[in-house]
Scaffold this active site. Structure first.
Site, mmCIF file in Angstrom:
data_model
loop_
_atom_site.group_PDB
_atom_site.id
_atom_site.type_symbol
_atom_site.label_atom_id
_atom_site.label_comp_id
_atom_site.label_asym_id
_atom_site.label_seq_id
_atom_site.Cartn_x
_atom_site.Cartn_y
_atom_site.Cartn_z
ATOM 1 C CE LYS A 185 19.185 85.906 37.942
ATOM 2 N NZ LYS A 185 19.876 86.784 37.073
ATOM 3 C CG ASP A 218 23.275 87.167 37.816
ATOM 4 O OD1 ASP A 218 22.567 87.963 38.842
ATOM 5 O OD2 ASP A 218 22.870 86.856 36.656
#
Ligand SMILES: NC(=O)c1ccc[n+]([C@@H]2O[C@H](COP(=O)([O-])OP(=O)(O)OC[C@H]3O[C@@H](n4cnc5c(N)ncnc54)[C@H](O)[C@@H]3O)[C@@H](O)[C@H]2O)c1
Length: 347
Positions: A185, A218
């Site tokens: 991330k 995600d």
């Protein structure tokens, strides 16, 4: 006769049921291959914690060191022992002390198993970093119970730790379809995850034959649902790998089908094999836990011990069982029925 000594930690809830089921199958597979399996059971669990005030004795880790492998059911009984205590008191210390830094979790559909999204066409190997990162246990709380309370938990990423898991991922990809997806991330976490990306690019130079992709966690979560067939090997940090592999388990039909291996690749200490699922208090004592994830984890144990034939025999027996529709629908078949069917298929 070659004999392996295995430490068995059934743990809590359905951990006990699936361990007994898997152990019967592993014994039978060992016999077929002319091997001995000697199991030593340890009662370390939340029940043990209630009796003694600890999840395992102070010399627990040293006791396990002499075994060829550790086989674990599941630990956790949140109604009586906080999960943070059970996890940090048993599983995490073993993974760290024995440098089981690679947690390998395959995600594919067994014959006859209907996933919630699709019925065929993907074969993913998730590699989760297993000793540091977000689960390092570094942090603290001050001013507890006051309005000024502060809680800090620091994720620790070391060069040695990141390099070795990335390299492990590349080696796995090289032996498969030569595609590695690294998950971070790094748009939001600008130190640890940018570092992870940099190390991945460095190590990638040693593996020009492997195609590397970088995903944010995600986006990867969405991809595993929408296009799992596009993925081969995934490598992720401790927390991200933990979450993605429950998603993987769901896509492969449920937690009852998801195995895992906590591997010490240097073989300087025993590796540990366990299903991805937990102790499932909601179905404990009902006799309906699916033992397939646990049995598959046992096949991974044989593979790690170098007993490829026994591993293949166990996998063939599992696949023959699910192909007949046994153990494929949650709650339909008893643990015992599924185990008997796998044993029959094995023999
Ligand atoms: N490695 C481990 O030992 C491990 C892993 C995860 C959770 N836990 C612990 O287990 C306890 C329960 O956790 P949870 O409820 O979040 O996760 P869980 O995996 O135990 O259960 C989640 C859901 O999946 C179902 N399920 C899980 N395994 C199944 C199986 N083999 N067959 C059929 N259904 C199955 C359960 O009934 C439940 O509805 C907690 O104490 C947690 O900390 C331990």
């Amino acid at each position: 006769m070659k004999t392996y000594s295995i430490a068995l930690i059934p743990g809590d809830g359905i951990g006990k049921d699936v361990t007994e089921a898997a152990w019967q199958v592993l014994q039978a597979a060992a016999k077929r291959s002319g091997l001995g399996l000697e199991g030593t059971r340890f009662p370390w669990s939340c029940a043990y914690y209630r009796e003694t005030g600890a999840m395992m004795p102070p010399d627990g880790v040293e006791t396990l060191r002499k075994f060829d492998a550790i086989y674990l059911g599941a630990v956790g009984w949140p109604a009586e022992v906080p999960d943070s205590v059970s996890l940090h008191g048993l599983l995490l210390p073993i993974r760290k002390a024995f440098a089981q830094y690679a947690d390998i979790r395959p995600h594919r559909l067994l014959p006859g198993v209907q996933g919630p999204l699709r019925s065929e066409g993907f074969d993913i190997l998730c590699i989760r970093e297993n000793t540091e990162g977000e689960y390092s246990g570094a942090g603290g709380r001050i001013h507890s119970g006051t309005a000024n309370e502060v809680a800090v938990e620091t994720a620790i990423f070391t060069r040695a730790g990141v390099e070795r898991i990335i390299r492990f991922g590349f080696e796995q990809a090289r032996a498969r379809r030569k595609k590695l997806a690294s998950v971070t991330k790094s748009n939001a976490q600008k130190y640890s995850m940018v570092f992870w990306d940099e190390v991945t690019r460095e190590v990638a130079r040693e593996y020009p034959d492997v195609e590397v992709s970088h995903y944010h966690i995600d986006a990867m979560a969405a991809r595993m649902v929408m296009a799992p067939e596009s993925l081969d090997v995934i490598v992720a940090s401790n927390l991200f790998g933990d979450i993605l592999t429950d998603l993987g388990a769901a896509v492969q039909g449920g937690l009852g089908f998801a195995p895992s291996a906590n591997i010490n690749p240097d073989r300087s200490a025993p590796s540990m094999f366990e299903p991805v699922h937990g102790s499932a208090p909601d179905i404990a004592h009902l006799g309906i836990a699916n033992p397939i994830a646990a049995i598959w984890s046992g096949a991974m144990m044989f593979e790690h011990l170098g007993e490829a034939q026994a591993a293949r025999d166990v996998m063939r027996a599992i696949e023959a069982t699910t192909a007949r529709g046994i153990g494929t629908i949650a709650g339909k078949d008893k643990t015992e029925t599924i185990t008997r069917a796998v044993l029959a298929a094995l023999n």
